[in-house]
Design a protein around this motif. Structure first.
Motif, PDB file in Angstrom:
ATOM      1  N   GLN A  52      45.737   5.749  75.571  1.00 38.47           N
ATOM      2  CA  GLN A  52      46.626   4.597  75.538  1.00 38.47           C
ATOM      3  C   GLN A  52      47.704   4.806  74.499  1.00 38.47           C
ATOM      4  O   GLN A  52      47.584   5.639  73.613  1.00 38.47           O
ATOM      5  CB  GLN A  52      45.826   3.323  75.215  1.00 38.47           C
ATOM      6  CG  GLN A  52      44.708   3.041  76.176  1.00 38.47           C
ATOM      7  CD  GLN A  52      45.185   2.908  77.603  1.00 38.47           C
ATOM      8  OE1 GLN A  52      46.239   2.344  77.859  1.00 38.47           O
ATOM      9  NE2 GLN A  52      44.433   3.481  78.541  1.00 38.47           N
ATOM     10  N   VAL A  53      48.749   4.016  74.616  1.00 38.32           N
ATOM     11  CA  VAL A  53      49.856   4.065  73.668  1.00 38.32           C
ATOM     12  C   VAL A  53      49.903   2.752  72.900  1.00 38.32           C
ATOM     13  O   VAL A  53      49.747   1.680  73.488  1.00 38.32           O
ATOM     14  CB  VAL A  53      51.193   4.291  74.391  1.00 38.32           C
ATOM     15  CG1 VAL A  53      52.350   4.159  73.418  1.00 38.32           C
ATOM     16  CG2 VAL A  53      51.203   5.663  75.061  1.00 38.32           C
ATOM     17  N   GLN A  54      50.088   2.848  71.613  1.00 40.78           N
ATOM     18  CA  GLN A  54      50.240   1.655  70.770  1.00 40.78           C
ATOM     19  C   GLN A  54      51.504   1.761  69.952  1.00 40.78           C
ATOM     20  O   GLN A  54      51.848   2.841  69.453  1.00 40.78           O
ATOM     21  CB  GLN A  54      49.047   1.515  69.820  1.00 40.78           C
ATOM     22  CG  GLN A  54      47.803   0.927  70.451  1.00 40.78           C
ATOM     23  CD  GLN A  54      46.761   0.569  69.403  1.00 40.78           C
ATOM     24  OE1 GLN A  54      46.524   1.322  68.465  1.00 40.78           O
ATOM     25  NE2 GLN A  54      46.128  -0.572  69.552  1.00 40.78           N
ATOM     26  N   LEU A  55      52.191   0.634  69.801  1.00 43.44           N
ATOM     27  CA  LEU A  55      53.326   0.528  68.894  1.00 43.44           C
ATOM     28  C   LEU A  55      52.929  -0.461  67.812  1.00 43.44           C
ATOM     29  O   LEU A  55      52.600  -1.615  68.114  1.00 43.44           O
ATOM     30  CB  LEU A  55      54.574   0.031  69.629  1.00 43.44           C
ATOM     31  CG  LEU A  55      55.104   0.887  70.774  1.00 43.44           C
ATOM     32  CD1 LEU A  55      56.388   0.271  71.328  1.00 43.44           C
ATOM     33  CD2 LEU A  55      55.365   2.313  70.323  1.00 43.44           C
ATOM     34  N   SER A  68      51.726   5.591  68.668  1.00 39.51           N
ATOM     35  CA  SER A  68      50.576   6.495  68.595  1.00 39.51           C
ATOM     36  C   SER A  68      49.833   6.497  69.925  1.00 39.51           C
ATOM     37  O   SER A  68      50.034   5.623  70.761  1.00 39.51           O
ATOM     38  CB  SER A  68      49.632   6.065  67.467  1.00 39.51           C
ATOM     39  OG  SER A  68      49.107   4.773  67.721  1.00 39.51           O
ATOM     40  N   GLY A  69      48.964   7.500  70.075  1.00 38.36           N
ATOM     41  CA  GLY A  69      48.198   7.618  71.311  1.00 38.36           C
ATOM     42  C   GLY A  69      48.607   8.852  72.082  1.00 38.36           C
ATOM     43  O   GLY A  69      49.113   9.814  71.522  1.00 38.36           O
ATOM     44  N   ILE A  70      48.392   8.798  73.392  1.00 43.62           N
ATOM     45  CA  ILE A  70      48.737   9.928  74.254  1.00 43.62           C
ATOM     46  C   ILE A  70      50.236   9.845  74.544  1.00 43.62           C
ATOM     47  O   ILE A  70      50.687   8.976  75.289  1.00 43.62           O
ATOM     48  CB  ILE A  70      47.938   9.897  75.553  1.00 43.62           C
ATOM     49  CG1 ILE A  70      46.427   9.962  75.238  1.00 43.62           C
ATOM     50  CG2 ILE A  70      48.356  11.046  76.455  1.00 43.62           C
ATOM     51  CD1 ILE A  70      45.553   9.785  76.451  1.00 43.62           C
ATOM     52  N   ILE A  71      51.002  10.745  73.940  1.00 45.51           N
ATOM     53  CA  ILE A  71      52.457  10.727  74.068  1.00 45.51           C
ATOM     54  C   ILE A  71      52.951  12.134  74.309  1.00 45.51           C
ATOM     55  O   ILE A  71      52.732  13.020  73.491  1.00 45.51           O
ATOM     56  CB  ILE A  71      53.124  10.152  72.806  1.00 45.51           C
ATOM     57  CG1 ILE A  71      52.716   8.683  72.599  1.00 45.51           C
ATOM     58  CG2 ILE A  71      54.638  10.279  72.910  1.00 45.51           C
ATOM     59  CD1 ILE A  71      53.184   8.103  71.280  1.00 45.51           C
ATOM     60  N   PHE A  72      53.630  12.335  75.434  1.00 40.45           N
ATOM     61  CA  PHE A  72      54.266  13.618  75.707  1.00 40.45           C
ATOM     62  C   PHE A  72      55.681  13.633  75.149  1.00 40.45           C
ATOM     63  O   PHE A  72      56.098  14.594  74.494  1.00 40.45           O
ATOM     64  CB  PHE A  72      54.278  13.896  77.209  1.00 40.45           C
ATOM     65  CG  PHE A  72      54.993  15.142  77.589  1.00 40.45           C
ATOM     66  CD1 PHE A  72      56.266  15.095  78.162  1.00 40.45           C
ATOM     67  CD2 PHE A  72      54.413  16.386  77.383  1.00 40.45           C
ATOM     68  CE1 PHE A  72      56.927  16.262  78.518  1.00 40.45           C
ATOM     69  CE2 PHE A  72      55.073  17.563  77.730  1.00 40.45           C
ATOM     70  CZ  PHE A  72      56.326  17.494  78.294  1.00 40.45           C
ATOM     71  N   VAL A  99      60.427   3.803  75.207  1.00 37.80           N
ATOM     72  CA  VAL A  99      60.308   4.322  76.572  1.00 37.80           C
ATOM     73  C   VAL A  99      59.614   5.673  76.469  1.00 37.80           C
ATOM     74  O   VAL A  99      60.180   6.617  75.916  1.00 37.80           O
ATOM     75  CB  VAL A  99      61.685   4.452  77.232  1.00 37.80           C
ATOM     76  CG1 VAL A  99      61.528   4.951  78.656  1.00 37.80           C
ATOM     77  CG2 VAL A  99      62.413   3.118  77.208  1.00 37.80           C
ATOM     78  N   ILE A 100      58.389   5.730  76.982  1.00 40.67           N
ATOM     79  CA  ILE A 100      57.492   6.853  76.692  1.00 40.67           C
ATOM     80  C   ILE A 100      56.983   7.499  77.968  1.00 40.67           C
ATOM     81  O   ILE A 100      56.649   6.814  78.938  1.00 40.67           O
ATOM     82  CB  ILE A 100      56.307   6.368  75.836  1.00 40.67           C
ATOM     83  CG1 ILE A 100      56.809   5.913  74.457  1.00 40.67           C
ATOM     84  CG2 ILE A 100      55.241   7.453  75.679  1.00 40.67           C
ATOM     85  CD1 ILE A 100      55.765   5.256  73.591  1.00 40.67           C
ATOM     86  N   ARG A 101      56.898   8.817  77.930  1.00 38.73           N
ATOM     87  CA  ARG A 101      56.221   9.588  78.982  1.00 38.73           C
ATOM     88  C   ARG A 101      54.904  10.065  78.383  1.00 38.73           C
ATOM     89  O   ARG A 101      54.902  10.819  77.399  1.00 38.73           O
ATOM     90  CB  ARG A 101      57.087  10.769  79.413  1.00 38.73           C
ATOM     91  CG  ARG A 101      56.600  11.444  80.692  1.00 38.73           C
ATOM     92  CD  ARG A 101      57.425  12.711  80.982  1.00 38.73           C
ATOM     93  NE  ARG A 101      58.854  12.465  81.035  1.00 38.73           N
ATOM     94  CZ  ARG A 101      59.514  12.053  82.093  1.00 38.73           C
ATOM     95  NH1 ARG A 101      58.854  11.832  83.226  1.00 38.73           N
ATOM     96  NH2 ARG A 101      60.821  11.869  82.049  1.00 38.73           N
ATOM     97  N   ARG A 102      53.789   9.633  78.942  1.00 40.36           N
ATOM     98  CA  ARG A 102      52.494   9.934  78.340  1.00 40.36           C
ATOM     99  C   ARG A 102      52.065  11.372  78.557  1.00 40.36           C
ATOM    100  O   ARG A 102      51.469  11.993  77.678  1.00 40.36           O
ATOM    101  CB  ARG A 102      51.430   8.989  78.876  1.00 40.36           C
ATOM    102  CG  ARG A 102      51.627   7.541  78.446  1.00 40.36           C
ATOM    103  CD  ARG A 102      50.503   6.687  78.981  1.00 40.36           C
ATOM    104  NE  ARG A 102      49.224   7.157  78.466  1.00 40.36           N
ATOM    105  CZ  ARG A 102      48.072   6.920  79.059  1.00 40.36           C
ATOM    106  NH1 ARG A 102      48.027   6.251  80.194  1.00 40.36           N
ATOM    107  NH2 ARG A 102      46.953   7.361  78.540  1.00 40.36           N
ATOM    108  N   THR A 103      52.310  11.912  79.721  1.00 42.30           N
ATOM    109  CA  THR A 103      52.030  13.323  79.994  1.00 42.30           C
ATOM    110  C   THR A 103      53.215  13.888  80.745  1.00 42.30           C
ATOM    111  O   THR A 103      54.096  13.146  81.188  1.00 42.30           O
ATOM    112  CB  THR A 103      50.762  13.506  80.840  1.00 42.30           C
ATOM    113  OG1 THR A 103      51.036  13.064  82.179  1.00 42.30           O
ATOM    114  CG2 THR A 103      49.585  12.724  80.267  1.00 42.30           C
ATOM    115  N   ALA A 104      53.232  15.187  80.906  1.00 41.18           N
ATOM    116  CA  ALA A 104      54.350  15.848  81.566  1.00 41.18           C
ATOM    117  C   ALA A 104      54.501  15.381  83.017  1.00 41.18           C
ATOM    118  O   ALA A 104      55.585  15.462  83.588  1.00 41.18           O
ATOM    119  CB  ALA A 104      54.163  17.355  81.509  1.00 41.18           C
TER     120      ALA A 104
END
Length: 121
Positions: A1-4, A25-29, A98-103
């Protein structure tokens, strides 16, 4: 997960300064744009400032010359330096990224929980 996670809000007198921080933080690509929005009681949420991954910035007319947005890409953190604060700056300030978690993922919007900024006259 992603947290701000935001920090730095508070109560300040008119003319004073505050610095907001927001760490992702978290899974961030990768992180594309990051920004700050605010919402005053009875009003719609509005963009305050935004910054791209390359450092290009955009500000609301009401804060130009007083607020400065910056980011540290190595720390996945965005900052908002607020100077010459006015009572009309009073609002809950929200961090956005605006985040891309994986490729293989698409870009998605993420929001912080909000931090209160109160400017007394």
């Amino acid at each position: 997960q992603v947290q701000l996670v935001e920090s730095g809000g508070g109560l300040v007198q008119a003319g004073g300064s505050l610095r907001l921080s927001c760490a992702a933080s978290g899974i961030i690509f990768s992180i594309n744009a990051m920004g700050w929005y605010r919402q005053a009681p009875g009003k719609q949420r509005e963009l305050v400032a935004a910054i791209t991954s390359g450092g290009s910035t955009n500000y609301a007319d009401s804060v130009k010359g007083r607020f400065t947005i910056s980011r540290d890409n190595a720390k996945n953190t965005v900052y908002l330096q607020m100077n010459s604060l006015k009572p009309e700056d009073t609002a809950v300030y929200y961090c956005n990224a605006v985040i891309r978690r994986t490729a293989r993922d698409s870009l998605n919007d993420y929001w912080g929980q909000g931090t209160q900024v109160t400017v007394s006259s």
